[in-house]
Design an enzyme around this catalytic site. Structure first.
Site, PDB file in Angstrom:
ATOM      1  CE  LYS A  44      -3.917   1.926   2.655  1.00 57.21           C
ATOM      2  NZ  LYS A  44      -4.769   1.740   3.843  1.00 57.21           N
TER       3      LYS A  44
ATOM      4  CB  SER B  43      -8.091   3.663   2.805  1.00 58.71           C
ATOM      5  OG  SER B  43      -7.220   3.078   3.761  1.00 58.71           O
TER       6      SER B  43
ATOM      7  CB  SER C 107      -8.224   0.802   5.720  1.00 59.18           C
ATOM      8  OG  SER C 107      -8.953   1.989   5.596  1.00 59.18           O
TER       9      SER C 107
HETATM   10  N1  GLN Z   1     -13.087   4.159   6.506  1.00 54.39           N
HETATM   11  C1  GLN Z   1     -12.416   4.606   7.677  1.00 54.39           C
HETATM   12  C2  GLN Z   1     -12.055   6.072   7.553  1.00 54.39           C
HETATM   13  O1  GLN Z   1     -12.391   6.624   6.569  1.00 54.39           O
HETATM   14  C3  GLN Z   1     -11.217   3.750   7.952  1.00 54.39           C
HETATM   15  C4  GLN Z   1      -9.998   4.112   7.198  1.00 54.39           C
HETATM   16  C5  GLN Z   1      -8.813   3.266   7.547  1.00 54.39           C
HETATM   17  O2  GLN Z   1      -8.921   2.231   8.198  1.00 54.39           O
HETATM   18  N2  GLN Z   1      -7.654   3.724   7.132  1.00 54.39           N
HETATM   19  O3  GLN Z   1     -11.453   6.649   8.399  1.00 54.39           O
END
Ligand code: GLN
Length: 489
Positions: free
Chosen positions: A79, A154, A178
């Site tokens: 990532k 994400s 994410s």
């Molecule tokens: N969807 C969550 C957010 O927008 C989690 C994001 C993540 O785990 N990086 O913060």
């Protein structure tokens, strides 16, 4: 079976036995990426030449009878919020568009030590803020099961790369879901480790009390393999535990007996799509057949988890992102009149709308006069949520739920309504707040042929047991073998 279809472990074995060479695997993989990724957009950067060089090193070492590591020659995708010296690390943000880190993240060092071949960096929501990978400054990733849908986020690029056979292993990061949510939407396996089990040295910080790096893989064995490779002590991250989670791969084929699985009533209420509920309940029946006893439990503070998360995460993000001011590194505006306008223009131009929204939220909840009402209150409720889990794990060995309340949604469907997007994190954020491990594994498909993810949670540092149940379920159901993504049609 074609090489790109092999799991990481299968490919590692074949390379070690010299049935295929790593160079062959890497060459084939890049061909596949060239033909598929223009439609999926899982990768932000790739380096074929360098990958072939690492592959050759692995092949040469094996030919000379040396042991180049457990991941020798296996292509892995990382990532793009995890620092790598040999690829840019952009966080999918204009702010870090040309950023080349001067060091490798701890997990990247671990991968290199085990001989893995890092083929490229994957797309994400800008600074990992989002649930759909639509917030990338470099364009969204598409779900390989249905290109008109989001892959989740994400870590959408990593999950899509695994689902489409464009990497054998991948790393993601999980602050509020994410790793698990994109794994669920792409029909792959995603593990969020216990807080402290994997060093975040070199992970570009989003919300430091929540962030964890973990595996996104084709099956549970690969998740165990990768977890073993990255979970160990690292003195450069003050939250890194004294040791890693210990052996996983050798553990997971052992049978489980007499275990209890908690079914929290708060996770099966309103908002859960009927088709998703059906698949999770079917999975529970399989787990019962495997010797699990289902127990109704309650996690009474679950209703507050989203509110608490969306106070704490933006507050920490606001602080972490203060460093992007145009002075040190990264993007700098060309239109500054003085130092103040340089700061503000750089940030207005460099950050996308979701990141700006989070910074505004975080600044508000931390400001004097509001701190007690928001941040402090949220921190207290976070403790109550943590206690819910401690109590639950006194009673049961595992907790199950859906990973996400619905299957992958259409691109653009929720971009106009951030709150709706936030609410979809309902089942994933609480274990980031409480700290324990969670895994998402495939548990079937909707009538539209979209994968559904089953989330299994366990107490802190119980990854080997968690993976064992996940593996037992996987062995029994083998969803991975039953369907193909739309990308190969
Ligand atoms: N969807 C969550 C957010 O927008 C989690 C994001 C993540 O785990 N990086 O913060």
């Amino acid at each position: 079976m074609e090489i790109h279809e092999l799991t990481g472990l299968e490919l590692a074995e074949q390379i070690r036995q010299r049935k295929v060479s790593s160079q062959e695997a890497v060459r084939g993989l890049f061909q596949r990426i060239r033909s598929i990724d223009p439609r999926v957009h899982a990768y932000l950067s790739l380096n074929e030449e360098q990958s072939l060089r690492s592959a050759k090193d692995a092949d040469d070492a094996l030919a000379a009878g040396r042991n180049p590591g457990r991941l020798a020659g296996v292509p892995i995708a990382v990532k793009d919020n995890i620092c790598t010296t040999d690829f840019p690390t952009t966080c999918a943000s204009k702010m870090l568009k040309n950023f080349h880190p001067p060091y490798d993240a701890h997990v990247v060092e671990c991968l290199r030590r085990e001989g893995a071949v890092i083929v490229g960096k994957t797309n994400l929501d800008e600074f990992a803020m989002g649930s759909s990978t639509e917030n990338s400054a470099f364009g969204p990733t598409h779900n390989p099961w249905d290109l008109s849908r989001i892959p989740g986020g994400s870590s959408g690029g990593s999950a899509a790369a695994i689902a489409a056979g464009m990497a054998h292993l991948a790393l993601g990061s999980d602050t509020g879901g994410s790793i698990r949510q994109p794994a669920a939407h792409c029909g792959v396996v995603g593990l969020k480790p216990t807080y402290g089990a994997v060093s975040r040295y070199g992970l570009i910080a989003f919300a430091s009390s929540l962030d964890q790096i973990g595996p996104i893989t084709k099956d549970v064995r690969d998740a165990a393999l990768l977890m073993e490779a990255i979970s160990n002590h690292d003195g450069r991250d003050s939250t890194s535990g004294p040791s890693g989670v210990g052996p996983c791969l050798a553990e997971i084929e052992r049978p489980l007996e007499g275990f209890k699985v908690g079914v929290p009533k708060e996770f099966f209420g309103e908002g859960l799509a009927p088709q998703v509920r059906e698949k999770v309940m079917e999975a529970l029946r399989v787990i019962e057949r495997l010797g699990g006893k289902a127990v109704d439990i309650s996690l009474p503070h679950s209703d507050y988890a989203i509110a608490v998360y969306y106070i704490i995460a933006p507050a920490e993000a606001g602080s972490n992102l203060a460093r992007y001011d145009g002075a040190h590194y990264g993007y700098r505006t060309e239109k500054a009149e003085d130092i103040i306008s340089m700061f503000s223009r750089t940030r207005a131009e460099g950050f996308g709308p979701e990141v700006q929204r989070r910074i505004l939220l975080g600044t508000y909840t931390l400001s004097s006069g509001y701190y007690d009402a928001y941040y402090l209150k949220a921190s207290k409720v976070r403790q109550l949520i943590r206690r819910d889990y401690e109590r639950a794990f006194d009673q049961v060995d595992f907790i199950i739920s859906a990973t996400s309340p619905s299957a992958a949604f259409k691109m653009g469907e929720r971009t106009a309504n951030p709150l709706e997007m936030y609410l979809a994190d309902i089942y994933t954020v609480s274990v980031n707040l409480s700290g324990g491990p969670g895994i998402s594994i495939p548990c079937g498909f909707t009538r539209e042929n979209l994968p559904v993810g089953l989330q299994i949670l366990a107490a802190d540092m119980q990854e080997p047991r968690l993976l064992r149940l996940a593996r037992a379920y996987e062995r029994e159901t083998n969803w991975r073998q039953t369907r193909r993504t739309a990308i190969d049609d």
